[in-house]
Design a protein around this motif. Structure first.
Motif, PDB file in Angstrom:
ATOM      1  N   LYS A 168      -9.755   1.750   1.015  1.00 47.88           N
ATOM      2  CA  LYS A 168     -10.395   2.597  -0.237  1.00 47.88           C
ATOM      3  C   LYS A 168      -9.415   3.238  -1.123  1.00 47.88           C
ATOM      4  O   LYS A 168      -9.124   4.746  -1.133  1.00 47.88           O
ATOM      5  CB  LYS A 168     -10.955   3.812   0.729  1.00 47.88           C
ATOM      6  N   PRO A 169      -8.547   2.368  -1.731  1.00 45.53           N
ATOM      7  CA  PRO A 169      -7.400   3.021  -2.605  1.00 45.53           C
ATOM      8  C   PRO A 169      -8.312   3.511  -3.740  1.00 45.53           C
ATOM      9  O   PRO A 169      -9.176   3.150  -4.265  1.00 45.53           O
ATOM     10  CB  PRO A 169      -6.713   1.706  -2.952  1.00 45.53           C
ATOM     11  N   ALA A 170      -7.439   4.463  -4.600  1.00 42.41           N
ATOM     12  CA  ALA A 170      -8.026   5.100  -5.956  1.00 42.41           C
ATOM     13  C   ALA A 170      -7.638   4.170  -6.951  1.00 42.41           C
ATOM     14  O   ALA A 170      -8.558   4.195  -7.901  1.00 42.41           O
ATOM     15  CB  ALA A 170      -7.293   6.438  -5.945  1.00 42.41           C
ATOM     16  N   ALA A 171      -6.737   3.129  -6.687  1.00 37.08           N
ATOM     17  CA  ALA A 171      -6.367   2.416  -7.726  1.00 37.08           C
ATOM     18  C   ALA A 171      -5.598   1.222  -7.339  1.00 37.08           C
ATOM     19  O   ALA A 171      -5.101   1.152  -6.331  1.00 37.08           O
ATOM     20  CB  ALA A 171      -5.455   3.098  -8.763  1.00 37.08           C
ATOM     21  N   MET A 172      -5.700  -0.027  -8.107  1.00 38.74           N
ATOM     22  CA  MET A 172      -5.006  -1.177  -7.700  1.00 38.74           C
ATOM     23  C   MET A 172      -3.897  -1.120  -9.077  1.00 38.74           C
ATOM     24  O   MET A 172      -4.323  -1.007 -10.126  1.00 38.74           O
ATOM     25  CB  MET A 172      -5.785  -2.293  -7.692  1.00 38.74           C
ATOM     26  N   TYR A 173      -2.681  -1.599  -8.791  1.00 36.41           N
ATOM     27  CA  TYR A 173      -1.592  -1.818  -9.920  1.00 36.41           C
ATOM     28  C   TYR A 173      -1.364  -3.422  -9.720  1.00 36.41           C
ATOM     29  O   TYR A 173      -0.798  -3.862  -8.844  1.00 36.41           O
ATOM     30  CB  TYR A 173      -0.255  -0.929  -9.523  1.00 36.41           C
ATOM     31  N   LEU A 174      -1.927  -4.028 -10.753  1.00 37.27           N
ATOM     32  CA  LEU A 174      -1.915  -5.212 -11.283  1.00 37.27           C
ATOM     33  C   LEU A 174      -0.589  -5.737 -11.854  1.00 37.27           C
ATOM     34  O   LEU A 174      -0.117  -5.140 -12.639  1.00 37.27           O
ATOM     35  CB  LEU A 174      -2.996  -5.882 -11.703  1.00 37.27           C
ATOM     36  N   THR A 175      -0.122  -6.917 -11.485  1.00 36.76           N
ATOM     37  CA  THR A 175       1.042  -7.330 -12.331  1.00 36.76           C
ATOM     38  C   THR A 175       0.324  -7.821 -13.595  1.00 36.76           C
ATOM     39  O   THR A 175       1.246  -7.486 -14.761  1.00 36.76           O
ATOM     40  CB  THR A 175       1.934  -8.604 -11.610  1.00 36.76           C
ATOM     41  N   HIS A 176      -0.602  -8.354 -13.715  1.00 35.31           N
ATOM     42  CA  HIS A 176      -1.470  -8.618 -15.202  1.00 35.31           C
ATOM     43  C   HIS A 176      -2.607  -8.003 -15.085  1.00 35.31           C
ATOM     44  O   HIS A 176      -3.511  -8.365 -14.857  1.00 35.31           O
ATOM     45  CB  HIS A 176      -1.605 -10.331 -14.967  1.00 35.31           C
ATOM     46  N   TYR A 186       0.702  -1.115  -0.093  1.00 41.40           N
ATOM     47  CA  TYR A 186       0.001  -0.007  -0.080  1.00 41.40           C
ATOM     48  C   TYR A 186       0.894   1.252  -0.126  1.00 41.40           C
ATOM     49  O   TYR A 186       1.661   1.415   0.797  1.00 41.40           O
ATOM     50  CB  TYR A 186      -0.923   0.067   1.140  1.00 41.40           C
ATOM     51  N   ASP A 187       0.741   1.979  -0.946  1.00 43.29           N
ATOM     52  CA  ASP A 187       1.413   3.276  -1.224  1.00 43.29           C
ATOM     53  C   ASP A 187       0.711   4.261  -0.564  1.00 43.29           C
ATOM     54  O   ASP A 187      -0.375   4.934  -1.396  1.00 43.29           O
ATOM     55  CB  ASP A 187       1.725   3.382  -2.821  1.00 43.29           C
ATOM     56  N   GLU A 188       0.973   4.923   0.563  1.00 41.15           N
ATOM     57  CA  GLU A 188       0.134   5.782   1.257  1.00 41.15           C
ATOM     58  C   GLU A 188       0.076   7.153   0.412  1.00 41.15           C
ATOM     59  O   GLU A 188      -0.977   7.871  -0.024  1.00 41.15           O
ATOM     60  CB  GLU A 188       0.547   6.230   2.603  1.00 41.15           C
ATOM     61  N   ARG A 189       1.065   7.630  -0.151  1.00 46.02           N
ATOM     62  CA  ARG A 189       1.484   9.006  -1.101  1.00 46.02           C
ATOM     63  C   ARG A 189       0.250   8.769  -2.190  1.00 46.02           C
ATOM     64  O   ARG A 189      -0.363   9.779  -2.512  1.00 46.02           O
ATOM     65  CB  ARG A 189       2.699   8.887  -1.678  1.00 46.02           C
ATOM     66  N   ALA A 190       0.319   7.712  -2.972  1.00 42.15           N
ATOM     67  CA  ALA A 190      -0.672   7.630  -4.231  1.00 42.15           C
ATOM     68  C   ALA A 190      -2.011   7.069  -3.900  1.00 42.15           C
ATOM     69  O   ALA A 190      -2.856   7.021  -4.714  1.00 42.15           O
ATOM     70  CB  ALA A 190       0.073   6.689  -5.287  1.00 42.15           C
ATOM     71  N   ASN A 191      -2.201   6.600  -2.618  1.00 37.71           N
ATOM     72  CA  ASN A 191      -3.418   5.827  -2.204  1.00 37.71           C
ATOM     73  C   ASN A 191      -3.831   4.847  -3.175  1.00 37.71           C
ATOM     74  O   ASN A 191      -4.694   4.878  -3.830  1.00 37.71           O
ATOM     75  CB  ASN A 191      -4.431   6.831  -2.241  1.00 37.71           C
ATOM     76  N   ALA A 192      -2.709   3.897  -3.351  1.00 31.75           N
ATOM     77  CA  ALA A 192      -3.076   2.794  -4.248  1.00 31.75           C
ATOM     78  C   ALA A 192      -2.212   1.545  -3.711  1.00 31.75           C
ATOM     79  O   ALA A 192      -1.290   1.784  -2.847  1.00 31.75           O
ATOM     80  CB  ALA A 192      -2.323   3.330  -5.696  1.00 31.75           C
ATOM     81  N   CYS A 193      -2.785   0.401  -4.389  1.00 30.30           N
ATOM     82  CA  CYS A 193      -1.980  -0.920  -3.767  1.00 30.30           C
ATOM     83  C   CYS A 193      -1.589  -1.363  -5.247  1.00 30.30           C
ATOM     84  O   CYS A 193      -1.877  -1.596  -6.140  1.00 30.30           O
ATOM     85  CB  CYS A 193      -3.210  -1.830  -3.255  1.00 30.30           C
ATOM     86  N   PHE A 194      -0.261  -2.260  -4.978  1.00 36.74           N
ATOM     87  CA  PHE A 194       0.451  -2.979  -5.736  1.00 36.74           C
ATOM     88  C   PHE A 194       0.047  -4.277  -5.225  1.00 36.74           C
ATOM     89  O   PHE A 194       0.359  -4.771  -4.322  1.00 36.74           O
ATOM     90  CB  PHE A 194       1.837  -2.562  -5.621  1.00 36.74           C
ATOM     91  N   THR A 195      -0.688  -4.954  -6.190  1.00 38.22           N
ATOM     92  CA  THR A 195      -1.550  -6.261  -5.673  1.00 38.22           C
ATOM     93  C   THR A 195      -0.810  -7.570  -5.986  1.00 38.22           C
ATOM     94  O   THR A 195      -1.395  -8.724  -5.793  1.00 38.22           O
ATOM     95  CB  THR A 195      -2.859  -6.091  -6.147  1.00 38.22           C
ATOM     96  N   GLY A 196       0.185  -7.706  -6.818  1.00 35.62           N
ATOM     97  CA  GLY A 196       0.920  -8.839  -7.258  1.00 35.62           C
ATOM     98  C   GLY A 196      -0.480  -9.736  -8.150  1.00 35.62           C
ATOM     99  O   GLY A 196      -1.018  -9.122  -9.024  1.00 35.62           O
ATOM    100  N   ASP A 197      -0.615 -10.924  -7.453  1.00 34.35           N
ATOM    101  CA  ASP A 197      -1.869 -11.624  -8.039  1.00 34.35           C
ATOM    102  C   ASP A 197      -3.383 -11.740  -7.235  1.00 34.35           C
ATOM    103  O   ASP A 197      -4.087 -12.100  -7.656  1.00 34.35           O
ATOM    104  CB  ASP A 197      -1.392 -12.979  -8.316  1.00 34.35           C
ATOM    105  N   VAL A 198      -3.097 -11.063  -5.944  1.00 33.03           N
ATOM    106  CA  VAL A 198      -4.251 -11.286  -5.196  1.00 33.03           C
ATOM    107  C   VAL A 198      -5.623 -10.539  -5.648  1.00 33.03           C
ATOM    108  O   VAL A 198      -6.646 -10.643  -4.983  1.00 33.03           O
ATOM    109  CB  VAL A 198      -3.673 -10.965  -3.649  1.00 33.03           C
ATOM    110  N   PHE A 199      -5.202  -9.446  -6.272  1.00 32.34           N
ATOM    111  CA  PHE A 199      -6.498  -8.939  -6.962  1.00 32.34           C
ATOM    112  C   PHE A 199      -6.787  -9.110  -8.343  1.00 32.34           C
ATOM    113  O   PHE A 199      -7.297  -8.490  -8.968  1.00 32.34           O
ATOM    114  CB  PHE A 199      -6.449  -7.256  -6.639  1.00 32.34           C
ATOM    115  N   GLY A 200      -6.316 -10.326  -8.682  1.00 28.58           N
ATOM    116  CA  GLY A 200      -6.687 -10.879  -9.944  1.00 28.58           C
ATOM    117  C   GLY A 200      -5.886 -10.488 -10.933  1.00 28.58           C
ATOM    118  O   GLY A 200      -4.905  -9.845 -11.121  1.00 28.58           O
ATOM    119  N   LEU A 201      -6.352 -10.710 -12.299  1.00 27.18           N
ATOM    120  CA  LEU A 201      -5.970 -10.594 -13.668  1.00 27.18           C
ATOM    121  C   LEU A 201      -6.741  -9.466 -14.302  1.00 27.18           C
ATOM    122  O   LEU A 201      -7.880  -9.892 -14.305  1.00 27.18           O
ATOM    123  CB  LEU A 201      -5.630 -11.625 -14.479  1.00 27.18           C
TER     124      LEU A 201
END
Length: 315
Positions: free
Chosen positions: A214-222, A161-176
């Motif tokens: 409540k992130p503004a976005a998710m950054y997915l690997t895929h 979780y990147d607090e500055r960007a209010n975004a999560c880098f999710t690897g594969d846990v938030f799907g493809l």
């Protein structure tokens, strides 16, 4: 505003399939995931394009040690003199000594395929590896990158979780979510199991944990950034439940593993196709299989292992 977040296409499988990320803050960098050995030149190009030198990278954070995310970690770290590797405690030993990781994957795919697809895994010196328990805070020049234990796809999975960007880098846990499926209705998403550690209740809980931020976005690997987080989370939950139902029905009707696997693949193809077409995607079944056929195969494998493990645990 991208908040200093740079997407790097690792080149794995096809364009826009496998992403790693570079987060830049006050002239310092953190990579999140890194792809395979063959992605290392792309990672270094991404660094130069962001105006940084190898010595400016402080961190490489791995969401988990599956090889499309972490296979190139050893080779990349060899190019970055000041970097520390941050990894889930369950994954750290596989980065320090990747022999078991290599042997397990080679037993499935064969040595030659492993060499061609991922490249030989390079061990990482133990003194450069940091185990990140739940809540571990990575300090990137005053910017907090919070590591969260998020099992379900794998027991050694963390999200960032990147607090500055209010975004999560999710690897594969938030799907493809492949960009080829985007429509006027937004991104399309589907869950990903793994061949050995799929855990439906844990995956539901991990998704809910990330959404609660409540992130503004998710950054997915895929692959790459997606918004509309609430809708996508509902889609993931519904499909996880549908996948479990498919698996349990296949187990009941087809005790033969090979037949069970084929039935699950057919049913998953139908599930994802129906949802993609309802989403407004215009492709046909062949195009669907071209884009996600490998994911369907892996999801069926993951469901099969989950069924077999559940049977072993039954009294």
């Amino acid at each position: 505003m991208n908040h200093g977040i740079h997407t790097i296409d690792t080149g794995f499988v096809r364009p826009h399939f496998d992403a790693a990320y570079l987060v830049v803050e006050n002239g310092c960098g953190a990579f999140i995931d890194c792809g395979t050995n063959y992605a290392v030149p792309r990672m270094l190009d991404g660094l130069r394009n962001a105006g940084l030198a190898p010595a400016d990278v402080d961190w490489l954070i791995l969401t988990h040690v599956h090889l499309d995310h972490a296979g190139g970690a050893g080779e990349l770290i060899a190019q970055l003199p000041n970097v520390k590797l941050v990894v889930h405690p369950r994954g750290a030993r596989h980065m320090i000594d990747p022999s078991q990781l290599w042997a397990g994957a080679s037993a499935v795919y064969g040595e030659s395929v492993m060499e061609e697809t991922y490249g030989r895994l390079r061990p990482i010196p133990a003194e450069r590896v940091i185990e990140a328990p739940d809540g571990y805070a990575v300090d990137l020049a005053g910017r907090t990158l919070l590591c969260l234990d998020t099992p379900g796809h794998a027991r050694h999975h963390l999200a960032v979780y990147d607090e500055r960007a209010n975004a999560c880098f999710t690897g594969d846990v938030f799907g493809l979510s492949y960009r080829e499926f985007d429509t006027a209705n937004g991104p399309f998403i589907l869950p990903t199991t793994s061949p050995v550690q799929f855990d439906p209740p844990a995956l539901h809980a991990s998704i809910d944990r990330l959404v609660a931020l409540k992130p503004a976005a998710m950054y997915l690997t895929h692959y790459n950034r997606v918004e509309d987080v609430e809708r996508l989370s509902h889609d993931l939950h519904a499909q996880i439940d549908a996948m479990v139902a498919i698996a349990e029905t296949a187990q009941h009707d087809h005790p033969d593993r090979a037949r069970r696997h084929d039935v699950m693949k057919d049913e998953l193809t139908g599930l994802y196709g129906a949802r993609a077409w309802a989403h407004g995607w215009q492709g046909n079944r062949d195009e669907l299989l071209n884009l996600i056929g490998m994911d369907i195969e892996l999801n069926a494998q993951g469901l099969g292992v989950w069924l077999d493990n559940a049977r072993k645990r039954a009294p």
